[in-house]
Scaffold this active site. Sequence first.
Site, PDB file in Angstrom:
ATOM      1  N   ARG A 321       0.815  -1.221   0.000  1.00 10.60           N
ATOM      2  CA  ARG A 321       0.000   0.000   0.000  1.00 10.60           C
ATOM      3  C   ARG A 321       0.846   1.268   0.000  1.00 10.60           C
ATOM      4  NH1 ARG A 321      -4.019  -1.804   4.806  1.00 10.60           N
ATOM      5  NH2 ARG A 321      -2.152  -3.000   5.366  1.00 10.60           N
ATOM      6  N   LYS A 424     -15.225   7.427  -0.899  1.00 13.17           N
ATOM      7  CA  LYS A 424     -15.015   7.593   0.540  1.00 13.17           C
ATOM      8  C   LYS A 424     -13.993   8.678   0.813  1.00 13.17           C
ATOM      9  CE  LYS A 424     -11.526   3.918   0.836  1.00 13.17           C
ATOM     10  NZ  LYS A 424     -11.187   2.581   1.352  1.00 13.17           N
ATOM     11  N   ASP A 454      -8.294  -5.231   5.921  1.00 13.32           N
ATOM     12  CA  ASP A 454      -7.395  -5.036   7.057  1.00 13.32           C
ATOM     13  C   ASP A 454      -8.196  -5.099   8.354  1.00 13.32           C
ATOM     14  OD1 ASP A 454      -5.374  -4.405   8.786  1.00 13.32           O
ATOM     15  OD2 ASP A 454      -4.812  -2.532   7.821  1.00 13.32           O
ATOM     16  N   THR A 455      -8.722  -3.971   8.804  1.00 13.15           N
ATOM     17  CA  THR A 455      -9.554  -3.973  10.012  1.00 13.15           C
ATOM     18  C   THR A 455     -11.041  -4.050   9.674  1.00 13.15           C
ATOM     19  OG1 THR A 455      -9.616  -1.555  10.043  1.00 13.15           O
ATOM     20  CG2 THR A 455      -7.831  -2.632  11.273  1.00 13.15           C
ATOM     21  N   THR A 458     -13.668  -0.056   6.428  1.00 13.64           N
ATOM     22  CA  THR A 458     -14.207   0.407   5.149  1.00 13.64           C
ATOM     23  C   THR A 458     -15.254  -0.554   4.622  1.00 13.64           C
ATOM     24  OG1 THR A 458     -12.128   1.518   4.596  1.00 13.64           O
ATOM     25  CG2 THR A 458     -13.607   0.998   2.775  1.00 13.64           C
TER      26      THR A 458
END
Length: 554
Positions: A321, A424, A454-455, A458
């Site tokens: 990323r 977003k 990831d977490t 989103t």
Amino acid sequence: FRSILSIACRSSSWLISILFQFNSKQFRYQSRMKFGRDLVTSMVLEWEKDYCNYNALKAMLKTISAESVQDEADHGAFFLLVEDELQKVNQFYLQTLNDLEQQLQSIGKTPDGDEGQSASADSLSKPALAGRVVSKNVDEKTLLTVYRILGQLQSYVWLNQQAFSKIMKKYDKHMKYRGTDKAKSINFDTRLEQEPFKNKQLDSLLEMYRAARSKAGGLGKGAGGRMEMRLISGTANRPLAEELAARLGVPLTGVTIGLFNDGECNIQIEENIRGTDVFILQPTCPPVNDNLMQLLLLISACRRASAGRVTAVVPYYGYARQDRKDRARVPISAADVARMIEAMGVDRVCCVDLHCGQIQGFFGPRTPVDNLFAGPIALSYFKLKNLLNLVVVSPDAGGVTRAKAFLEGLNAHGVDASLAVIIKQRSRPGEVGSMNLVGSVKGCDAIIVDDMIDTAGTLCKAADELKTFGANRIFAFSTHGLFNGPAGDRIEACALEEVVVANTVPVLPSVLAKTKKIRAISVGKLLDGAIRSIHSGESLSALFDNDLGGSLLA
């Protein structure tokens, strides 16, 4: 005459209708993911009768009704057949190990039965030398045979474990025991680890093979003078490495990976790999720095051990990323990682769904990079869901290209779908501020397509937004499921019906304990095809074809 002709026409049209329905059912059957078909295509034909009879177990399972109370005999007959199949597999496994052990013990012995170790004057006579040459040739043939059978036996173990595990999961599903205290599969999987065909005797035999190989002087070439393949695994994704070893029919090369007291990584390859074609499987997933260091040192160790060629198979590329300078005084970490891997002497890199395509350009022209796509596998999976008014959704503007490719793949499979995009705004890294939808999802089933989770902040917020905009069923597909922090809790609480990820990164048991919505599909067949093509010097172009996805779905 007219009556007879009318009856004949109706009969022929009825027959054509029946044939069409049969062909349609057959086509639908072939498009589904069937482990039984996978088992048949992967098994060693000479051992066909010694594998778990998966189809017989499945046929007996269908005779047990889940709706009515059954006699103990119905379930007893099924579990008795399972026990018989287990006994058959264990007996064949132990007998094959015993035969291999005897072959290995015969290596290094002269035709007279004595080990040729001394070099006295008598032993240097022409008949003795001729006998030793014959013995050496026999030893090399025996080693090649044993190595091939060891690979086949490793595949045998993996396929049978999958067969028994899947049939018990089918039993739970059939009896509606999934997610209840009556579920049998979890305890049965634990029991499988204690069965004789899953013991450590195969590892001991591999050690014995390495010792015999070292004594015989080692082998670097396979059939036809081609470099012999070696598969090495780090600790990042051992289950995927074992699956690849089983599919390739190549035993995992022994390697010791540990830590010194101060936390430094300690690596040693336990057998001779001089002149071989080495493939190192090591995704740089969390803990990213430890797994990255393992990858670098494994490449270095292979290079210093005179491997003929080293290919790094990195299903998940960490630091991807950070691929550009998006603000002042920051590194381009994806490029720096590429430089480190290249500096270790790697010949080729094989990845799955890089976060952005330009990472391939961070490597020099002497280090080709193959970026495989897991999308075709997911296309075949979602086609089985019979989704209505399908919309493919990109969770951000940067993923539009990925979502568009997924949409085109669905259209190629005969599935009508449209595209929507969520715009977003992030308040800070890892935290989403606001979202806006471009497109319509009202009354539609939606698939959110991204490259990694990831977490899950989103993803879950996007799913909830789609629900407010009128979406019916909401699914998500992401190649790399990291599931860090509160990801499991967020997925369980949001509007998502199912999250599909590839097994490029192992899903932690702690995450699976929090949510039952995660489904992992395997990229084992995809990587198997890539490794075989790289090893034989063939093109990888076919692996990028959307039509191949059905055959890659395990």
